[in-house]
Scaffold this active site. Structure first.
Site: not given
Length: 288
Positions: A137, A163
């Protein structure tokens, strides 16, 4: 091809008959769009998810197969089996949470599911001349790997940095998998898209991080899946990080990361090897 192509646009003209694809987290979002596009192009597709009821319904609607898999549970990974060797392994499933609720094995949830779960799974899945696509990501810019405390035992917990660290781990894993095996592995930055991954977060929490789904750059799940399938069918991408259906270039840091670039630490070969070795120590029974 449209400026923001969909997965179907990318696969137009491709005949994937004879390919066996496994898509983790394929019951919704980018994973579902990836699975549908691969199946429409002729691939035999198996999707995974934690909820057997949701998974069976999703698979039936797409004309693909479903198998339950919980990447947070070592027993679920150990029991997972596929009926035939996989030629396209799409490691798509992901977790984004605001709470430090450790996995069954005791890991921080993002690192434990997004990276270690896939690391353990990839060791068990039989592969045949495979393309392996690992979804990272753009959020990898939030954090490098903290090798002294990857599991957030001694630091004040920051879920967004956690994350980000897991997404950096996804990229490094793909690059090291490509180096260590005979298969082709690529990391993908799918772009800005709102899917069910944010279901545990409140609108206020998302807005505070700029994840409101508004403004330029946001795309549909079908558009986000375009880079995934592009990486699965395009030769010469082994050991690369791609976004918007093109290889990305390194940027010195994660700060002010321009489009078309990745943070240099997410493709550093020394970090990739070190993460692989750390993961093996953390998961000594990964291939049992």
């Amino acid at each position: 091809m449209p400026l923001a192509p969909t997965a179907d646009d990318v696969l137009a003209g491709h005949d994937l008959t004879g390919h066996h694809a496994l898509v983790t987290g394929g019951t919704g979002g980018i994973g579902a769009e990836t699975a549908k596009a691969l199946a429409r192009a002729g691939a035999d597709v198996l999707i995974t998810g934690r909820d057997p009821v949701k998974g069976a319904a999703a698979a039936a609607s797409m004309g693909v197969a479903f198998a339950r898999l919980d990447l947070a549970d070592p027993d679920s990974i150990a029991a997972f089996a596929v009926p035939r060797p996989v030629t396209m392994l799409i490691l798509n499933a992901g977790l984004l949470t605001n709470a430090l609720v450790r996995t069954k094995a005791g890991f921080e949830p993002h690192f434990g599911v997004n990276h270690l779960g896939h690391f353990a799974l990839a060791a068990r899945v039989p592969l045949r001349e495979a393309r392996v696509v690992v979804l990272s990501s753009r959020a990898h810019r939030r954090a490098d790997i903290d090798f002294d405390d990857p599991d957030w035992r001694s630091r004040a917990y920051d879920p967004w940095r956690a994350y980000g660290q897991s997404k950096t781990a996804n990229a490094l894993f793909a690059l090291e998998f490509d180096r260590r095996t005979e298969h082709t592995a690529t990391a993908v930055l799918p772009g800005l898209v709102l899917t069910d991954i944010v279901r545990d977060l409140t609108p206020a929490q998302l807005s505070a991080q700029g994840w409101d789904g508004r403004g330029p750059g946001w795309r549909t799940a079908a558009q986000a899946a375009a880079s995934t399938v592009w990486a699965a069918v395009t030769p010469g991408l082994g050991g690369r990080i791609v976004a918007d259906c093109a290889p990305t270039e390194p940027w010195p840091t994660g700060h002010d990361l321009p489009d078309g670039h990745h943070a240099a630490y997410a493709a550093d070969p020394e970090r990739a090897a070190r993460l692989w070795e750390l993961s093996e120590r953390l998961l000594p029974d990964r291939a049992r």
